[in-house]
Scaffold this motif. Structure first.
Motif, PDB file in Angstrom:
ATOM      1  N   PRO A 116       0.826  -1.211   0.000  1.00 33.30           N
ATOM      2  CA  PRO A 116       0.000   0.000   0.000  1.00 33.30           C
ATOM      3  C   PRO A 116       0.859   1.260   0.000  1.00 33.30           C
ATOM      4  O   PRO A 116       1.907   1.313   0.654  1.00 33.30           O
ATOM      5  CB  PRO A 116      -0.797  -0.112   1.311  1.00 33.30           C
ATOM      6  CG  PRO A 116      -0.756  -1.562   1.673  1.00 33.30           C
ATOM      7  CD  PRO A 116       0.555  -2.082   1.151  1.00 33.30           C
ATOM      8  N   ALA A 117       0.385   2.276  -0.708  1.00 38.03           N
ATOM      9  CA  ALA A 117       1.134   3.536  -0.793  1.00 38.03           C
ATOM     10  C   ALA A 117       1.348   4.145   0.586  1.00 38.03           C
ATOM     11  O   ALA A 117       2.401   4.729   0.862  1.00 38.03           O
ATOM     12  CB  ALA A 117       0.393   4.519  -1.694  1.00 38.03           C
ATOM     13  N   ALA A 118       0.355   3.987   1.480  1.00 38.52           N
ATOM     14  CA  ALA A 118       0.479   4.572   2.826  1.00 38.52           C
ATOM     15  C   ALA A 118       1.643   3.941   3.581  1.00 38.52           C
ATOM     16  O   ALA A 118       2.348   4.623   4.336  1.00 38.52           O
ATOM     17  CB  ALA A 118      -0.819   4.368   3.607  1.00 38.52           C
ATOM     18  N   VAL A 119       1.872   2.642   3.384  1.00 38.77           N
ATOM     19  CA  VAL A 119       2.963   1.951   4.070  1.00 38.77           C
ATOM     20  C   VAL A 119       4.313   2.373   3.491  1.00 38.77           C
ATOM     21  O   VAL A 119       5.270   2.623   4.232  1.00 38.77           O
ATOM     22  CB  VAL A 119       2.779   0.421   3.971  1.00 38.77           C
ATOM     23  CG1 VAL A 119       3.974  -0.315   4.576  1.00 38.77           C
ATOM     24  CG2 VAL A 119       1.496   0.002   4.678  1.00 38.77           C
ATOM     25  N   ILE A 120       4.397   2.472   2.164  1.00 37.40           N
ATOM     26  CA  ILE A 120       5.653   2.890   1.516  1.00 37.40           C
ATOM     27  C   ILE A 120       6.008   4.314   1.935  1.00 37.40           C
ATOM     28  O   ILE A 120       7.152   4.608   2.303  1.00 37.40           O
ATOM     29  CB  ILE A 120       5.526   2.801  -0.022  1.00 37.40           C
ATOM     30  CG1 ILE A 120       5.302   1.353  -0.464  1.00 37.40           C
ATOM     31  CG2 ILE A 120       6.782   3.370  -0.680  1.00 37.40           C
ATOM     32  CD1 ILE A 120       6.414   0.411  -0.115  1.00 37.40           C
ATOM     33  N   ILE A 399       0.976   4.509  11.745  1.00 31.48           N
ATOM     34  CA  ILE A 399       1.366   3.272  12.427  1.00 31.48           C
ATOM     35  C   ILE A 399       2.700   2.767  11.879  1.00 31.48           C
ATOM     36  O   ILE A 399       3.566   2.312  12.634  1.00 31.48           O
ATOM     37  CB  ILE A 399       0.260   2.206  12.284  1.00 31.48           C
ATOM     38  CG1 ILE A 399      -0.946   2.586  13.146  1.00 31.48           C
ATOM     39  CG2 ILE A 399       0.776   0.823  12.680  1.00 31.48           C
ATOM     40  CD1 ILE A 399      -2.181   1.738  12.893  1.00 31.48           C
ATOM     41  N   THR A 400       2.880   2.849  10.560  1.00 25.48           N
ATOM     42  CA  THR A 400       4.147   2.422   9.949  1.00 25.48           C
ATOM     43  C   THR A 400       5.304   3.282  10.456  1.00 25.48           C
ATOM     44  O   THR A 400       6.364   2.760  10.827  1.00 25.48           O
ATOM     45  CB  THR A 400       4.067   2.510   8.409  1.00 25.48           C
ATOM     46  OG1 THR A 400       2.985   1.706   7.943  1.00 25.48           O
ATOM     47  CG2 THR A 400       5.363   2.025   7.777  1.00 25.48           C
ATOM     48  N   ASP A 408      12.336  -1.766  14.248  1.00 26.32           N
ATOM     49  CA  ASP A 408      13.313  -1.614  13.170  1.00 26.32           C
ATOM     50  C   ASP A 408      12.551  -1.581  11.854  1.00 26.32           C
ATOM     51  O   ASP A 408      11.317  -1.678  11.829  1.00 26.32           O
ATOM     52  CB  ASP A 408      14.371  -2.736  13.186  1.00 26.32           C
ATOM     53  CG  ASP A 408      13.762  -4.118  13.028  1.00 26.32           C
ATOM     54  OD1 ASP A 408      12.802  -4.273  12.248  1.00 26.32           O
ATOM     55  OD2 ASP A 408      14.247  -5.056  13.693  1.00 26.32           O
ATOM     56  N   LEU A 409      13.270  -1.451  10.757  1.00 26.30           N
ATOM     57  CA  LEU A 409      12.610  -1.227   9.476  1.00 26.30           C
ATOM     58  C   LEU A 409      11.737  -2.408   9.057  1.00 26.30           C
ATOM     59  O   LEU A 409      10.582  -2.241   8.657  1.00 26.30           O
ATOM     60  CB  LEU A 409      13.664  -0.946   8.404  1.00 26.30           C
ATOM     61  CG  LEU A 409      13.153  -0.195   7.173  1.00 26.30           C
ATOM     62  CD1 LEU A 409      12.612   1.166   7.555  1.00 26.30           C
ATOM     63  CD2 LEU A 409      14.248  -0.052   6.139  1.00 26.30           C
ATOM     64  N   LEU A 410      12.262  -3.628   9.154  1.00 23.87           N
ATOM     65  CA  LEU A 410      11.516  -4.792   8.689  1.00 23.87           C
ATOM     66  C   LEU A 410      10.282  -5.035   9.553  1.00 23.87           C
ATOM     67  O   LEU A 410       9.181  -5.250   9.035  1.00 23.87           O
ATOM     68  CB  LEU A 410      12.419  -6.027   8.678  1.00 23.87           C
ATOM     69  CG  LEU A 410      11.840  -7.258   7.970  1.00 23.87           C
ATOM     70  CD1 LEU A 410      11.519  -6.939   6.521  1.00 23.87           C
ATOM     71  CD2 LEU A 410      12.792  -8.430   8.055  1.00 23.87           C
ATOM     72  N   GLN A 411      10.454  -5.009  10.884  1.00 20.70           N
ATOM     73  CA  GLN A 411       9.307  -5.198  11.770  1.00 20.70           C
ATOM     74  C   GLN A 411       8.286  -4.075  11.581  1.00 20.70           C
ATOM     75  O   GLN A 411       7.074  -4.319  11.589  1.00 20.70           O
ATOM     76  CB  GLN A 411       9.764  -5.221  13.232  1.00 20.70           C
ATOM     77  CG  GLN A 411      10.534  -6.466  13.630  1.00 20.70           C
ATOM     78  CD  GLN A 411      10.877  -6.451  15.112  1.00 20.70           C
ATOM     79  OE1 GLN A 411       9.998  -6.374  15.956  1.00 20.70           O
ATOM     80  NE2 GLN A 411      12.167  -6.521  15.430  1.00 20.70           N
ATOM     81  N   GLY A 412       8.781  -2.868  11.415  1.00 18.43           N
ATOM     82  CA  GLY A 412       7.885  -1.730  11.226  1.00 18.43           C
ATOM     83  C   GLY A 412       7.054  -1.863   9.968  1.00 18.43           C
ATOM     84  O   GLY A 412       5.844  -1.578   9.972  1.00 18.43           O
ATOM     85  N   ILE A 413       7.683  -2.302   8.877  1.00 15.18           N
ATOM     86  CA  ILE A 413       6.949  -2.484   7.623  1.00 15.18           C
ATOM     87  C   ILE A 413       5.931  -3.608   7.769  1.00 15.18           C
ATOM     88  O   ILE A 413       4.803  -3.519   7.269  1.00 15.18           O
ATOM     89  CB  ILE A 413       7.921  -2.760   6.463  1.00 15.18           C
ATOM     90  CG1 ILE A 413       8.694  -1.482   6.123  1.00 15.18           C
ATOM     91  CG2 ILE A 413       7.180  -3.271   5.232  1.00 15.18           C
ATOM     92  CD1 ILE A 413       9.763  -1.674   5.093  1.00 15.18           C
TER      93      ILE A 413
END
Length: 519
Positions: A116-120, A399-400, A408-413
C-alpha cells in the motif's frame, strides 16, 4: 548495434554535461550515506562507481541513476551492529544481490504493486525522521562519544533520540555554523525562483554546500582556530593516486559468516527493501522521462541484483535506483544511459586522484545534505496530506512511521502492512453492502464482490428491517456473491412472511440455496 551507437553519439552533447551534474550531486551523497550507515566512507563511492559503470548498462532504463540510497541507511547501520563487522555485512549484501537477481528471473517486478502507498510513504517518512535524529550529532560537531567510526548511534531511533539531546549540549560552533549555512544554501537553491533560472539549475545545491564548508574551514584554520573543524570531523578517504592503490583499499566479505543466521535475515531485508525502493524510483523516473520510455521492471531487478552482488564482493554499500540523482540527470538534459555511465567514471577518477581535496570536506556539510533529504522524506505536509485522505490512509501511514521508529525497518513495515490490510478489509467490509430507507421501503444494495467476510454486516442490515415493510435486495452491481451470502438471504426470505416483510430480489436469485444452512 551500430544504430544504437549512433543514438548514443547523437546525444553525447547533452549526456556529458548531465553526467557532470549527476557526479556533483552524487559525490557528497555517496559520502554522506556511507557516513549515516556507519560504514567506511570509501564504500559509498564504490557503490556509486558500480552503479555507474555496471548497473547503467545492465538496466533497461536510459535515465535511471543507481547508487547508495538514503532509504537503506537504517538497515545498513543496524546490520553492521548486529553482525559485528562490515565484512560480515558484505556477505549479506552478496546474498541479497543474488536474491534480487532471482526475483528478476522469477518475474517479480510487480512486487511493488502489492505494498500500500500509505505503508511505503510511511517507511520513507520514518527513514527521514531517523536521518534527522542521527545526523544532528554530525551537524553540531558532537564530540562527547565520537569514536571516529560513527558508532555513537544506537540500534533504534528511540535510543538515538537521547543521543540527539546530548548532541545539542555538546555543540561545536564551527561545525554548527557550517551545517546551518549549508542548510540555508540548500533551501534557497530549491526555491522556485532559483529553479526557474536554467543556468542556475545546472549547479547542484549539494555542491555549493560542500564548497562553502571547505572554504570556511580553510579560512578558519588560518584566521579563527577556535571556529575550525577538527580533522576527526572531516572526510577521511585514503589518498590513492593509482588504480593499484584503489584495489588495495577494497574490502571483502567475511565468508565465515555463513554460519550466522542473522546474515540471512539481513540479506532478505536488503533484497526486499532495495527492490521496493528501486521499483518505486523506476516508476517515478518513467513518469519524468520526456520521451515517456518505460523501463522493464524484471530486468531492473536483475541489474540491481548484479550491482549489489558486485558491491558486496568489493566492499561497497547496497545500491538502488535513486530518484534524487535520476531527477538531477533528467533536469540537466540527460538523454541516454551514457550520462549515468560517465558519472560513474567521474566518481572513480575523483577518488583515484583527488582524495586529497575530498578530505577537506567537513562532515557537517554532508550532514546538512542528509538533514535536508530527511526533511523532504518526512515533511509535515506529507502527514497533513494523509490526514486529509481519511483514517483508512492516515492510520496505516502513522502506524508504519511509529512502528519503524520504535522497532526496526523490517518489523515496522510488517506492522504497517498488517495495519494497511486491516483497513483495506475494513473499508471493503463497510462499502460492500449498503442499506438505505425511504419511508417503509428499504433498499439493500450489494457492490462489487460480496464474500463471507461481509456476512455479519449483511445480517446486521437485515435484522434492522422492521415488520410490515418492503425490501429490495439489489445485486446488479455485484460481480460475485458468495454462497454464504446467498444462504443468509435465503434464511431471511424464509422468515420474512412471518413479519409481513415483502422482499424482492434483483440481479440474482437464491433458488438453488437451501434455507437454514446459512446459520
Amino acid at each position: 548495434m551500430k544504430s544504437q551507437m549512433d543514438y548514443y553519439l547523437k546525444n553525447l552533447g547533452q549526456d556529458v554535461p548531465a553526467s557532470i551534474v549527476v557526479f556533483l550531486v552524487a559525490l557528497p551523497l555517496c559520502l554522506g550515506i556511507a557516513l549515516a550507515s556507519g560504514a567506511p566512507l570509501f564504500s559509498g563511492v564504490i557503490a556509486g562507481v558500480i552503479g555507474g559503470l555496471v548497473v547503467a548498462w545492465a538496466s533497461g532504463s536510459q535515465l535511471s541513476v543507481s547508487g547508495p540510497a538514503a532509504g537503506l541507511t537504517v538497515i545498513v547501520f543496524n546490520a553492521i551492529e548486529a553482525l559485528g563487522s562490515f565484512n560480515g555485512f558484505l556477505f549479506s549484501l552478496v546474498l541479497a544481490g543474488g536474491l534480487q537477481m532471482l526475483l528478476g528471473f522469477l518475474q517479480a517486478g510487480l512486487i511493488g504493486a502489492f505494498f500500500p502507498a500509505a505503508v511505503i510513504k510511511g517507511m520513507l517518512a520514518a527513514i527521514g525522521l531517523i536521518l534527522i535524529i542521527k545526523q544532528t550529532p554530525h551537524a553540531t560537531g558532537y564530540d562527547a562519544s565520537f569514536d571516529g567510526d560513527e558508532s555513537y548511534m544506537q540500534e533504534t531511533a528511540e535510543s538515538s533520540f537521547f543521543e540527539l539531546l546530548e548532541a545539542l549540549e555538546g555543540i561545536s560552533l564551527g561545525a554548527t555554523l557550517v551545517s546551518g549555512v549549508a542548510l540555508i544554501i540548500l533551501v534557497i537553491w530549491d526555491a522556485p525562483a532559483i529553479r526557474r533560472i536554467n543556468w542556475l539549475r545546472l549547479v547542484p545545491g549539494p555542491l555549493l554546500a560542500v564548497v562553502w564548508g571547505v572554504l570556511f574551514n580553510l579560512w578558519a584554520v588560518e584566521n579563527a582556530p577556535a571556529w575550525a573543524i577538527s580533522e576527526r570531523h572531516l572526510v577521511a578517504l585514503p589518498d590513492l593516486g593509482s588504480l593499484a592503490n584503489f584495489v588495495g583499499q577494497l574490502r571483502f566479505p567475511d565468508w565465515s559468516s555463513v554460519s550466522n543466521p542473522k546474515v540471512y535475515s539481513v540479506a532478505v531485508t536488503l533484497a526486499i527493501i532495495a527492490s521496493l525502493e528501486t521499483l518505486l524510483s523506476l516508476e517515478a523516473v518513467d513518469k519524468l522521462d520526456p520521451h515517456k520510455r518505460v523501463a522493464p521492471t524484471n530486468r531492473e531487478l536483475k541489474a540491481q541484483g548484479l550491482g549489489n552482488l558486485l558491491s558486496g564482493l568489493v566492499g561497497g554499500l547496497p545500491l538502488t535506483a535513486v530518484i534524487v540523482r535520476s531527477s538531477a540527470n533528467i533536469n540537466a538534459g540527460g538523454q541516454t544511459r551514457i550520462s549515468c555511465f560517465l558519472h560513474g567514471v567521474l566518481l572513480l577518477v575523483s577518488v583515484l586522484f583527488f582524495a586529497e581535496y575530498l578530505n577537506k570536506i567537513p562532515l557537517a556539510c554532508l550532514a546538512a545534505i542528509l538533514l535536508q533529504t530527511g526533511f523532504k522524506l518526512a515533511k509535515p505536509h506529507l502527514f497533513i496530506e494523509f490526514y486529509r485522505k481519511g483514517w483508512n490512509q492516515f492510520l496505516p501511514f502513522v502506524i508504519t512511521v511509529a512502528a519503524i521508529l520504535l522497532t526496526d525497518l523490517l518489523q515496522g513495515i510488517a506492522i504497517g502492512m498488517a495495519a494497511g490490510i486491516f483497513f483495506v478489509l475494513r473499508a471493503n467490509f463497510h462499502e460492500a453492502i449498503t442499506l438505505t430507507q425511504h419511508g417503509q421501503n428499504y433498499l439493500l444494495r450489494m457492490h462489487k464482490d460480496v464474500s463471507f467476510l461481509n456476512k455479519a454486516l449483511l445480517r446486521r442490515h437485515l435484522s434492522s428491517i422492521p415488520d410490515d415493510s418492503d425490501l429490495l435486495i439489489d445485486g446488479t452491481k455485484a460481480l460475485f456473491i458468495d454462497q454464504d451470502i446467498q444462504e443468509a438471504i435465503a434464511d431471511f426470505l424464509q422468515a420474512a412472511p412471518d413479519r409481513n416483510v415483502m422482499v424482492e430480489l434483483q440481479g440474482f436469485n437464491v433458488d438453488n440455496v437451501a434455507p437454514g444452512s446459512g446459520h
